[in-house]
Design a protein around this motif. Structure first.
Motif, PDB file in Angstrom:
ATOM      1  N   LEU A   1       0.837  -1.202   0.000  1.00 25.38           N
ATOM      2  CA  LEU A   1       0.000   0.000   0.000  1.00 25.38           C
ATOM      3  C   LEU A   1       0.869   1.249   0.000  1.00 25.38           C
ATOM      4  CD1 LEU A   1      -2.856  -0.910   2.519  1.00 25.38           C
ATOM      5  CD2 LEU A   1      -2.941  -0.890   0.021  1.00 25.38           C
ATOM      6  N   GLN A   2       1.979   1.195   0.730  1.00 27.01           N
ATOM      7  CA  GLN A   2       2.856   2.359   0.808  1.00 27.01           C
ATOM      8  C   GLN A   2       3.496   2.674  -0.542  1.00 27.01           C
ATOM      9  OE1 GLN A   2       3.113   4.336   3.711  1.00 27.01           O
ATOM     10  NE2 GLN A   2       3.806   5.685   2.079  1.00 27.01           N
ATOM     11  N   GLU A   3       3.904   1.653  -1.292  1.00 22.27           N
ATOM     12  CA  GLU A   3       4.469   1.873  -2.626  1.00 22.27           C
ATOM     13  C   GLU A   3       3.460   2.574  -3.534  1.00 22.27           C
ATOM     14  OE1 GLU A   3       7.228  -2.160  -2.972  1.00 22.27           O
ATOM     15  OE2 GLU A   3       5.385  -1.999  -4.113  1.00 22.27           O
ATOM     16  N   ILE A   4       2.228   2.070  -3.497  1.00 23.18           N
ATOM     17  CA  ILE A   4       1.177   2.663  -4.333  1.00 23.18           C
ATOM     18  C   ILE A   4       0.894   4.088  -3.879  1.00 23.18           C
ATOM     19  CG2 ILE A   4      -1.240   2.489  -5.049  1.00 23.18           C
ATOM     20  CD1 ILE A   4      -0.945  -0.589  -4.647  1.00 23.18           C
ATOM     21  N   ALA A   5       0.791   4.289  -2.567  1.00 22.12           N
ATOM     22  CA  ALA A   5       0.517   5.624  -2.025  1.00 22.12           C
ATOM     23  C   ALA A   5       1.598   6.617  -2.420  1.00 22.12           C
ATOM     24  CB  ALA A   5       0.390   5.553  -0.506  1.00 22.12           C
ATOM     25  N   ASP A   6       2.850   6.196  -2.360  1.00 18.42           N
ATOM     26  CA  ASP A   6       3.945   7.086  -2.741  1.00 18.42           C
ATOM     27  C   ASP A   6       3.871   7.469  -4.211  1.00 18.42           C
ATOM     28  OD1 ASP A   6       4.913   6.988  -0.164  1.00 18.42           O
ATOM     29  OD2 ASP A   6       6.484   5.511  -0.610  1.00 18.42           O
TER      30      ASP A   6
ATOM     31  N   HIS B   1      -2.282   9.326   0.875  1.00 11.46           N
ATOM     32  CA  HIS B   1      -2.005   8.544   2.080  1.00 11.46           C
ATOM     33  C   HIS B   1      -2.351   7.078   1.824  1.00 11.46           C
ATOM     34  CE1 HIS B   1      -2.274   7.175   6.266  1.00 11.46           C
ATOM     35  NE2 HIS B   1      -1.446   8.192   6.522  1.00 11.46           N
ATOM     36  N   LYS B   2      -1.662   6.159   2.500  1.00  8.86           N
ATOM     37  CA  LYS B   2      -1.918   4.737   2.256  1.00  8.86           C
ATOM     38  C   LYS B   2      -3.323   4.323   2.685  1.00  8.86           C
ATOM     39  CE  LYS B   2       0.152   2.668   6.360  1.00  8.86           C
ATOM     40  NZ  LYS B   2       1.145   1.696   6.828  1.00  8.86           N
ATOM     41  N   ASN B   3      -3.948   5.040   3.623  1.00  6.42           N
ATOM     42  CA  ASN B   3      -5.339   4.745   3.975  1.00  6.42           C
ATOM     43  C   ASN B   3      -6.276   5.045   2.810  1.00  6.42           C
ATOM     44  OD1 ASN B   3      -4.508   3.988   6.512  1.00  6.42           O
ATOM     45  ND2 ASN B   3      -5.129   5.890   7.500  1.00  6.42           N
ATOM     46  N   THR B   4      -5.971   6.079   2.051  1.00  7.81           N
ATOM     47  CA  THR B   4      -6.753   6.404   0.856  1.00  7.81           C
ATOM     48  C   THR B   4      -6.630   5.279  -0.161  1.00  7.81           C
ATOM     49  OG1 THR B   4      -6.386   8.763   1.227  1.00  7.81           O
ATOM     50  CG2 THR B   4      -7.076   8.105  -0.989  1.00  7.81           C
ATOM     51  N   VAL B   5      -5.419   4.781  -0.340  1.00  7.66           N
ATOM     52  CA  VAL B   5      -5.203   3.666  -1.265  1.00  7.66           C
ATOM     53  C   VAL B   5      -5.996   2.445  -0.805  1.00  7.66           C
ATOM     54  CG1 VAL B   5      -3.493   2.049  -2.189  1.00  7.66           C
ATOM     55  CG2 VAL B   5      -2.935   4.468  -2.001  1.00  7.66           C
ATOM     56  N   ALA B   6      -5.976   2.157   0.488  1.00 11.52           N
ATOM     57  CA  ALA B   6      -6.707   1.007   1.018  1.00 11.52           C
ATOM     58  C   ALA B   6      -8.199   1.106   0.721  1.00 11.52           C
ATOM     59  CB  ALA B   6      -6.470   0.872   2.518  1.00 11.52           C
ATOM     60  N   LYS B   7      -8.761   2.296   0.871  1.00  5.68           N
ATOM     61  CA  LYS B   7     -10.189   2.489   0.582  1.00  5.68           C
ATOM     62  C   LYS B   7     -10.491   2.275  -0.895  1.00  5.68           C
ATOM     63  CE  LYS B   7     -10.905   5.650   4.405  1.00  5.68           C
ATOM     64  NZ  LYS B   7     -11.140   7.031   4.826  1.00  5.68           N
TER      65      LYS B   7
ATOM     66  N   GLY C   1       0.786  -7.375   0.768  1.00  7.79           N
ATOM     67  CA  GLY C   1       0.771  -6.789  -0.554  1.00  7.79           C
ATOM     68  C   GLY C   1      -0.582  -6.838  -1.225  1.00  7.79           C
ATOM     69  N   VAL C   2      -0.609  -6.229  -2.405  1.00  6.95           N
ATOM     70  CA  VAL C   2      -1.796  -6.133  -3.236  1.00  6.95           C
ATOM     71  C   VAL C   2      -1.368  -6.467  -4.655  1.00  6.95           C
ATOM     72  CG1 VAL C   2      -3.572  -4.560  -4.111  1.00  6.95           C
ATOM     73  CG2 VAL C   2      -2.658  -4.234  -1.815  1.00  6.95           C
ATOM     74  N   PHE C   3      -2.184  -7.258  -5.357  1.00  3.77           N
ATOM     75  CA  PHE C   3      -1.882  -7.529  -6.758  1.00  3.77           C
ATOM     76  C   PHE C   3      -3.146  -7.830  -7.526  1.00  3.77           C
ATOM     77  CE2 PHE C   3      -1.717 -11.577  -4.626  1.00  3.77           C
ATOM     78  CZ  PHE C   3      -2.249 -12.493  -5.535  1.00  3.77           C
ATOM     79  N   LEU C   4      -3.091  -7.606  -8.814  1.00  2.46           N
ATOM     80  CA  LEU C   4      -4.191  -7.883  -9.729  1.00  2.46           C
ATOM     81  C   LEU C   4      -3.976  -9.279 -10.287  1.00  2.46           C
ATOM     82  CD1 LEU C   4      -6.664  -6.640 -11.209  1.00  2.46           C
ATOM     83  CD2 LEU C   4      -5.085  -5.904 -12.981  1.00  2.46           C
ATOM     84  N   ASP C   5      -5.032 -10.085 -10.303  1.00  2.74           N
ATOM     85  CA  ASP C   5      -4.945 -11.449 -10.810  1.00  2.74           C
ATOM     86  C   ASP C   5      -4.358 -11.462 -12.218  1.00  2.74           C
ATOM     87  OD1 ASP C   5      -5.736 -13.943 -12.141  1.00  2.74           O
ATOM     88  OD2 ASP C   5      -6.857 -14.305 -10.301  1.00  2.74           O
ATOM     89  N   LYS C   6      -3.431 -12.373 -12.471  1.00  2.13           N
ATOM     90  CA  LYS C   6      -2.747 -12.426 -13.761  1.00  2.13           C
ATOM     91  C   LYS C   6      -3.673 -12.771 -14.921  1.00  2.13           C
ATOM     92  CE  LYS C   6       1.759 -13.371 -11.919  1.00  2.13           C
ATOM     93  NZ  LYS C   6       2.942 -14.180 -11.909  1.00  2.13           N
ATOM     94  N   GLY C   7      -4.855 -13.300 -14.653  1.00  2.00           N
ATOM     95  CA  GLY C   7      -5.814 -13.614 -15.703  1.00  2.00           C
ATOM     96  C   GLY C   7      -6.448 -12.376 -16.315  1.00  2.00           C
TER      97      GLY C   7
END
Length: 79
Positions: free
Chosen positions: A24-29, A34-40, A62-68
């Motif tokens: 979440l922190q990588e995405i937020a940066d 803020h990483k809470n915004t990303v989480a929402k 972590g967070v990831f999108l399914d490879k399919g």
């Protein structure tokens, strides 16, 4: 949904489209929120897209999108 929220959502999908694990922190940066915004936003997106989250110890969750599914700035498809 206002323009700012749409932009954040699109940015998050773009980041996740590589199907790699991100914190979440990588995405937020990268999105500059803020990483809470990303989480929402991730929670909201997970109802429409196959986004997986997992937790672990320090810096292991972590967070990831399914490879399919593929996202290339267009529509996510199941091909």
């Amino acid at each position: 949904m206002d323009l700012k929220k749409s932009s954040i959502t699109a940015d998050i999908l773009n980041i996740l489209s590589d199907c790699k694990v991100h914190t979440l922190q990588e995405i937020a940066d990268e999105v500059e929120v803020h990483k809470n915004t990303v989480a929402k936003h991730i929670q909201s997106l997970s109802y429409r897209y196959p986004i997986n989250t997992f937790c672990g110890g320090i810096n292991r969750g972590g967070v990831f999108l399914d490879k399919g599914y593929v996202h290339q700035g267009k529509v996510l498809t199941n091909d």
